[in-house]
Design a protein around this motif. Structure first.
Motif, PDB file in Angstrom:
ATOM      1  N   LEU A   1       0.531  -1.116  -0.044  1.00  0.00           N
ATOM      2  CA  LEU A   1      -0.255  -0.234   0.058  1.00  0.00           C
ATOM      3  C   LEU A   1       0.748   1.188   0.026  1.00  0.00           C
ATOM      4  O   LEU A   1       0.969   2.443  -0.266  1.00  0.00           O
ATOM      5  CB  LEU A   1      -1.005  -0.174   1.351  1.00  0.00           C
ATOM      6  N   VAL A   2       1.978   1.289   0.389  1.00  0.00           N
ATOM      7  CA  VAL A   2       2.930   2.191   0.782  1.00  0.00           C
ATOM      8  C   VAL A   2       3.005   2.572  -0.473  1.00  0.00           C
ATOM      9  O   VAL A   2       2.947   4.153  -1.427  1.00  0.00           O
ATOM     10  CB  VAL A   2       3.716   2.420   1.697  1.00  0.00           C
ATOM     11  N   PHE A   3       4.173   1.321  -1.376  1.00  0.00           N
ATOM     12  CA  PHE A   3       4.188   1.226  -2.659  1.00  0.00           C
ATOM     13  C   PHE A   3       3.232   2.339  -3.526  1.00  0.00           C
ATOM     14  O   PHE A   3       3.431   3.098  -4.519  1.00  0.00           O
ATOM     15  CB  PHE A   3       4.779   0.193  -3.321  1.00  0.00           C
ATOM     16  N   ILE A   4       1.826   1.679  -3.347  1.00  0.00           N
ATOM     17  CA  ILE A   4       0.267   2.512  -4.329  1.00  0.00           C
ATOM     18  C   ILE A   4       0.280   3.655  -4.008  1.00  0.00           C
ATOM     19  O   ILE A   4       0.582   4.750  -4.384  1.00  0.00           O
ATOM     20  CB  ILE A   4      -0.307   1.793  -3.726  1.00  0.00           C
ATOM     21  N   ILE A   5       0.744   3.917  -2.944  1.00  0.00           N
ATOM     22  CA  ILE A   5       0.465   5.909  -2.565  1.00  0.00           C
ATOM     23  C   ILE A   5       1.156   6.386  -3.107  1.00  0.00           C
ATOM     24  O   ILE A   5       1.424   7.790  -4.168  1.00  0.00           O
ATOM     25  CB  ILE A   5       0.039   5.783  -0.738  1.00  0.00           C
ATOM     26  N   PHE A   6       2.736   6.341  -2.806  1.00  0.00           N
ATOM     27  CA  PHE A   6       3.750   7.167  -3.788  1.00  0.00           C
ATOM     28  C   PHE A   6       3.095   6.972  -5.246  1.00  0.00           C
ATOM     29  O   PHE A   6       3.996   8.334  -5.892  1.00  0.00           O
ATOM     30  CB  PHE A   6       4.698   5.859  -3.648  1.00  0.00           C
ATOM     31  N   SER A   7       2.926   5.474  -5.376  1.00  0.00           N
ATOM     32  CA  SER A   7       2.955   5.742  -7.569  1.00  0.00           C
ATOM     33  C   SER A   7       1.950   6.789  -7.330  1.00  0.00           C
ATOM     34  O   SER A   7       1.903   7.136  -8.802  1.00  0.00           O
ATOM     35  CB  SER A   7       2.385   4.239  -7.295  1.00  0.00           C
ATOM     36  N   ILE A   8       0.622   6.948  -7.053  1.00  0.00           N
ATOM     37  CA  ILE A   8      -0.558   7.954  -7.126  1.00  0.00           C
ATOM     38  C   ILE A   8       0.710   9.646  -7.327  1.00  0.00           C
ATOM     39  O   ILE A   8       0.501   9.974  -8.381  1.00  0.00           O
ATOM     40  CB  ILE A   8      -0.634   8.709  -6.219  1.00  0.00           C
ATOM     41  N   LEU A   9       1.625   9.455  -6.243  1.00  0.00           N
ATOM     42  CA  LEU A   9       2.498  11.093  -6.818  1.00  0.00           C
ATOM     43  C   LEU A   9       3.178  10.804  -8.106  1.00  0.00           C
ATOM     44  O   LEU A   9       3.009  11.515  -8.738  1.00  0.00           O
ATOM     45  CB  LEU A   9       3.272  10.779  -5.913  1.00  0.00           C
ATOM     46  N   PHE A  10       3.911  10.342  -8.140  1.00  0.00           N
ATOM     47  CA  PHE A  10       4.573   9.615  -9.040  1.00  0.00           C
ATOM     48  C   PHE A  10       4.036   9.690 -10.631  1.00  0.00           C
ATOM     49  O   PHE A  10       4.310  10.461 -11.523  1.00  0.00           O
ATOM     50  CB  PHE A  10       5.043   8.247  -9.275  1.00  0.00           C
ATOM     51  N   TRP A  11       2.769   9.312 -10.612  1.00  0.00           N
ATOM     52  CA  TRP A  11       2.133   9.215 -11.676  1.00  0.00           C
ATOM     53  C   TRP A  11       1.335  10.945 -11.997  1.00  0.00           C
ATOM     54  O   TRP A  11       1.344  11.111 -13.338  1.00  0.00           O
ATOM     55  CB  TRP A  11       0.870   7.986 -11.921  1.00  0.00           C
ATOM     56  N   ALA A  12       1.019  11.390 -10.880  1.00  0.00           N
ATOM     57  CA  ALA A  12       0.592  12.558 -10.939  1.00  0.00           C
ATOM     58  C   ALA A  12       1.462  13.802 -11.908  1.00  0.00           C
ATOM     59  O   ALA A  12       0.708  15.042 -12.519  1.00  0.00           O
ATOM     60  CB  ALA A  12      -0.290  13.031  -9.894  1.00  0.00           C
ATOM     61  N   PHE A  13       2.537  13.592 -11.716  1.00  0.00           N
ATOM     62  CA  PHE A  13       3.548  14.365 -11.999  1.00  0.00           C
ATOM     63  C   PHE A  13       3.852  13.581 -13.227  1.00  0.00           C
ATOM     64  O   PHE A  13       4.149  14.962 -14.222  1.00  0.00           O
ATOM     65  CB  PHE A  13       4.572  14.423 -11.493  1.00  0.00           C
ATOM     66  N   PHE A  14       3.801  12.471 -13.961  1.00  0.00           N
ATOM     67  CA  PHE A  14       4.473  11.740 -15.100  1.00  0.00           C
ATOM     68  C   PHE A  14       3.920  12.467 -16.440  1.00  0.00           C
ATOM     69  O   PHE A  14       3.961  12.310 -17.145  1.00  0.00           O
ATOM     70  CB  PHE A  14       4.733  10.484 -14.769  1.00  0.00           C
ATOM     71  N   GLU A  15       2.464  12.345 -15.353  1.00  0.00           N
ATOM     72  CA  GLU A  15       1.221  11.980 -16.831  1.00  0.00           C
ATOM     73  C   GLU A  15       1.088  13.376 -17.189  1.00  0.00           C
ATOM     74  O   GLU A  15      -0.134  13.740 -17.833  1.00  0.00           O
ATOM     75  CB  GLU A  15       0.121  11.458 -16.336  1.00  0.00           C
ATOM     76  N   GLN A  16       2.599  14.473 -16.726  1.00  0.00           N
ATOM     77  CA  GLN A  16       1.664  15.991 -17.482  1.00  0.00           C
ATOM     78  C   GLN A  16       2.337  15.323 -18.531  1.00  0.00           C
ATOM     79  O   GLN A  16       1.683  16.705 -19.158  1.00  0.00           O
ATOM     80  CB  GLN A  16       3.019  16.772 -16.849  1.00  0.00           C
ATOM     81  N   SER A  17       2.744  14.502 -18.821  1.00  0.00           N
ATOM     82  CA  SER A  17       3.283  14.145 -20.955  1.00  0.00           C
ATOM     83  C   SER A  17       1.633  14.074 -21.711  1.00  0.00           C
ATOM     84  O   SER A  17       1.812  14.758 -22.688  1.00  0.00           O
ATOM     85  CB  SER A  17       3.724  13.597 -20.924  1.00  0.00           C
ATOM     86  N   GLY A  18       0.689  13.407 -21.417  1.00  0.00           N
ATOM     87  CA  GLY A  18      -0.971  13.601 -21.801  1.00  0.00           C
ATOM     88  C   GLY A  18      -0.972  14.963 -22.554  1.00  0.00           C
ATOM     89  O   GLY A  18      -1.963  15.555 -22.975  1.00  0.00           O
ATOM     90  N   GLY A  19      -0.741  15.701 -21.249  1.00  0.00           N
ATOM     91  CA  GLY A  19      -1.770  17.717 -21.117  1.00  0.00           C
ATOM     92  C   GLY A  19      -1.080  18.194 -21.004  1.00  0.00           C
ATOM     93  O   GLY A  19      -0.957  18.878 -21.979  1.00  0.00           O
ATOM     94  N   SER A  20      -0.586  18.589 -19.605  1.00  0.00           N
ATOM     95  CA  SER A  20       0.309  20.257 -20.114  1.00  0.00           C
ATOM     96  C   SER A  20       1.344  20.613 -21.186  1.00  0.00           C
ATOM     97  O   SER A  20       1.895  20.979 -21.319  1.00  0.00           O
ATOM     98  CB  SER A  20       0.972  21.146 -18.787  1.00  0.00           C
ATOM     99  N   LEU A  21       2.345  19.001 -20.422  1.00  0.00           N
ATOM    100  CA  LEU A  21       3.629  18.861 -21.709  1.00  0.00           C
ATOM    101  C   LEU A  21       3.420  18.893 -23.410  1.00  0.00           C
ATOM    102  O   LEU A  21       3.834  20.360 -23.908  1.00  0.00           O
ATOM    103  CB  LEU A  21       4.695  17.675 -21.065  1.00  0.00           C
ATOM    104  N   ASN A  22       2.183  18.543 -23.611  1.00  0.00           N
ATOM    105  CA  ASN A  22       1.580  18.703 -25.392  1.00  0.00           C
ATOM    106  C   ASN A  22       1.627  19.603 -25.610  1.00  0.00           C
ATOM    107  O   ASN A  22       2.061  20.392 -26.618  1.00  0.00           O
ATOM    108  CB  ASN A  22       0.493  17.344 -25.082  1.00  0.00           C
ATOM    109  N   LEU A  23       0.768  20.610 -24.382  1.00  0.00           N
ATOM    110  CA  LEU A  23       0.207  22.014 -24.756  1.00  0.00           C
ATOM    111  C   LEU A  23       1.580  23.311 -25.252  1.00  0.00           C
ATOM    112  O   LEU A  23       2.054  23.272 -25.511  1.00  0.00           O
ATOM    113  CB  LEU A  23      -0.389  22.780 -24.086  1.00  0.00           C
ATOM    114  N   PHE A  24       2.370  22.769 -23.863  1.00  0.00           N
ATOM    115  CA  PHE A  24       3.531  23.163 -24.371  1.00  0.00           C
ATOM    116  C   PHE A  24       4.512  22.748 -24.810  1.00  0.00           C
ATOM    117  O   PHE A  24       5.307  24.050 -25.822  1.00  0.00           O
ATOM    118  CB  PHE A  24       4.933  22.863 -22.413  1.00  0.00           C
ATOM    119  N   ALA A  25       4.367  21.773 -25.666  1.00  0.00           N
ATOM    120  CA  ALA A  25       5.543  21.444 -26.814  1.00  0.00           C
ATOM    121  C   ALA A  25       4.892  21.795 -28.295  1.00  0.00           C
ATOM    122  O   ALA A  25       5.170  22.870 -29.036  1.00  0.00           O
ATOM    123  CB  ALA A  25       5.581  20.031 -27.401  1.00  0.00           C
ATOM    124  N   SER A  26       3.543  22.048 -28.427  1.00  0.00           N
ATOM    125  CA  SER A  26       3.082  23.252 -29.276  1.00  0.00           C
ATOM    126  C   SER A  26       2.945  24.461 -29.121  1.00  0.00           C
ATOM    127  O   SER A  26       2.835  24.761 -30.327  1.00  0.00           O
ATOM    128  CB  SER A  26       1.034  22.047 -29.703  1.00  0.00           C
TER     129      SER A  26
END
Ligand code: GLN
Length: 500
Positions: free
Chosen positions: A285-310
């Protein structure tokens, strides 16, 4: 004669041969999944006439639902279907979803009717992925003895397969859709998913007893009607999902409810296990909770980083021209494909010398790489011209760094879920691991929205400053998370007992 579990797990060499079968099934499944994912927002804006912000929210909702359903898929695999039947059923639903999209869309005369087919096809895909995705990952874990140090390397290789599928599908489907037809692109997803399923059907005999249904062997033996009820139930839920995905407010409610419910369920199940096993589940469960944080940052790739790129990137790397959004969407997969097997071999090499870092340290490293990557995204502002456009090379470098973070966390996370969960809870725990991704996606959208400059008519330079300020914040939080993880590592280590 059927292969026994011992024969599978006592394999010689670096990888069991069954890993390759799962590798190819998952590769094609990810082709279909990422192919569709890459088309979603473009389709919604260009064909369903949605505004961009609505399409983004809608996209976030589908991603959250897809990953949230992995918990349900894992649960039903553990209790009723077993991994193999779950995979088969999930695959069939995904093929049906793609066929609905391939044949339904475009033929409809009105936007409303097109929307109907779209959400129907998508809902099939959501439920199908829920049954397929967590369970194929759990089957990889079952190929290894409990303490086999080659397990992380196996998951790294499997992860490379995921990304080959993601890269090919993400590129091919949207290109076909834009240049030829949407029907053809969704049709390709259906064909490829059929290849995935055929690969699985023809190789599953080599899996010995792995993934058989508990109805055939375990406690619920003989209760065949449970199985039929699962199939009927999963079809009956599709109209409900259609309504919930189409209205993003419902996604909020769904996300508020599903997390607490899964936790209550897990604590309820935990009563049945020994103190040692309970501690291991808490560590998971500790690993799962930390992974939420990781994906919340990492998944900027589908959203804000895509707009930043364009908006904010020039289009050259070492003198060659590239589409910045293409780089944003594909460089990570490409780096994973190149470096996942190498990192896997590094883990095996280190373990032979008794110096392989344990899972907590790997997770901690994951956050440190994540922080370095976001500092690099932040640093793009120092390379900007007066027009607000900055270096695609530095941006790509950040993706190079973030990939190492992902490789220290994502395949390792899959692996540790299979190590820390007792046999009857393997599916559920893998489902919870992916549920964390659902929350990550959800939070990523909220974080990304917070980075948008408040001024609607902001210049490109203002946008650059606003986004890169956001990336600097994320870098700081990633460092803090890594440090907290390393600080609590003695405690987590205790909870993990004999698992490394
Ligand atoms: N990219 C990986 C996959 O598709 C990880 C996804 C996730 O857990 N968020 O399997």
């Amino acid at each position: 004669m059927q292969t026994t579990l011992e024969e599978i797990q006592d394999f010689k060499g670096k990888y069991p041969k069954q890993l390759w079968y799962l590798f190819f099934s998952e590769m094609w499944e990810r082709f279909c999944f990422y192919g569709m994912r890459g088309m979603l927002t473009v389709f919604m804006v260009s064909q369903l006439m949605m505004k961009e912000d609505v399409a983004n929210l809608q996209y976030g909702a589908t991603q959250a639902f897809v990953y949230a359903f992995t918990f349900i898929g894992g649960l039903f695999a553990d209790k009723i279907l077993g991994f193999r039947k779950s995979l088969f059923w999930g695959g069939l639903l995904m093929i049906t979803g793609s066929c609905i999209l391939a044949f339904g869309l475009g033929k409809a005369q009105t936007v409303e009717l097109n929307s109907f087919w779209f959400f129907l096809g998508l809902s099939f895909t959501i439920v199908g992925t829920g049954f397929f995705k967590p369970n194929i990952s759990t089957m990889v874990g079952a190929l290894y003895h409990e303490n086999d140090s080659r397990r992380d390397a196996g998951f790294s290789l499997f992860y490379a397969g995921i990304n080959i599928g993601a890269l090919l599908g993400g590129y091919a489907c949207v290109t076909i859709a834009k240049n030829y037809s949407w029907n053809l692109a969704f049709g390709l997803a259906a064909i490829v998913m059929t290849i995935s399923l055929i690969t699985f059907v023809f190789t599953q005999r080599k899996m010995g007893p792995i993934g058989l249904s508990p109805i055939e062997s375990g406690k619920s033996k003989g209760k065949k009607w449970y199985e039929y009820a699962t199939y009927i139930g999963s079809l009956a839920i599709i109209p409900v999902i259609m309504v919930m995905v189409a209205k993003t407010e419902y996604t909020d409610w769904f996300m508020y409810i599903i997390g607490p419910c899964t936790l209550i369920y897990l604590f309820y199940e935990m009563r049945k296990y020994s103190a040692v096993e309970q501690k291991k589940l808490l560590a998971a469960l500790v690993f799962i909770i930390f992974s939420i944080l990781f994906w919340a940052f990492f998944e900027q790739s589908g959203g804000s980083l895509n707009l930043f790129a364009s908006n904010n990137l020039n289009d050259t790397i070492l003198g060659m021209h590239f589409d910045p959004n293409g780089i944003n969407n594909s460089s990570n997969s490409l780096f994973v494909i190149i470096f996942a097997p190498l990192l896997g071999l590094l883990w095996v090499w280190l373990s032979k010398r008794n110096s392989e870092p344990n899972t907590i340290i790997k997770f901690g490293l994951g956050f440190i790489f994540l922080a370095l990557a976001f500092y690099t995204f932040y640093a793009t502002r120092f390379f900007a011209g007066s027009d607000g456009k900055t270096s695609l090379e530095v941006f790509t470098m950040a993706y190079f760094v973030i990939t190492f973070g992902e490789l220290c966390l994502s395949p390792i996370g899959l692996s540790i879920m299979t190590k820390l969960s007792p046999q009857p809870l393997q599916g559920v725990m893998m489902g919870m691991w992916f549920l964390a991704s659902a929350y990550g996606q959800y939070v990523a959208g909220i974080l990304g929205a917070g980075m948008v400059s408040p001024n609607e008519n902001a210049s490109l330079t203002e946008k650059l400053i606003s986004y890169t300020d956001g990336y600097q914040q994320l870098a700081i939080y990633a460092v803090i998370s890594g440090v907290v993880l390393i600080a609590i590592s003695p405690l987590v280590k205790k909870l993990m007992g004999d698992v490394k």
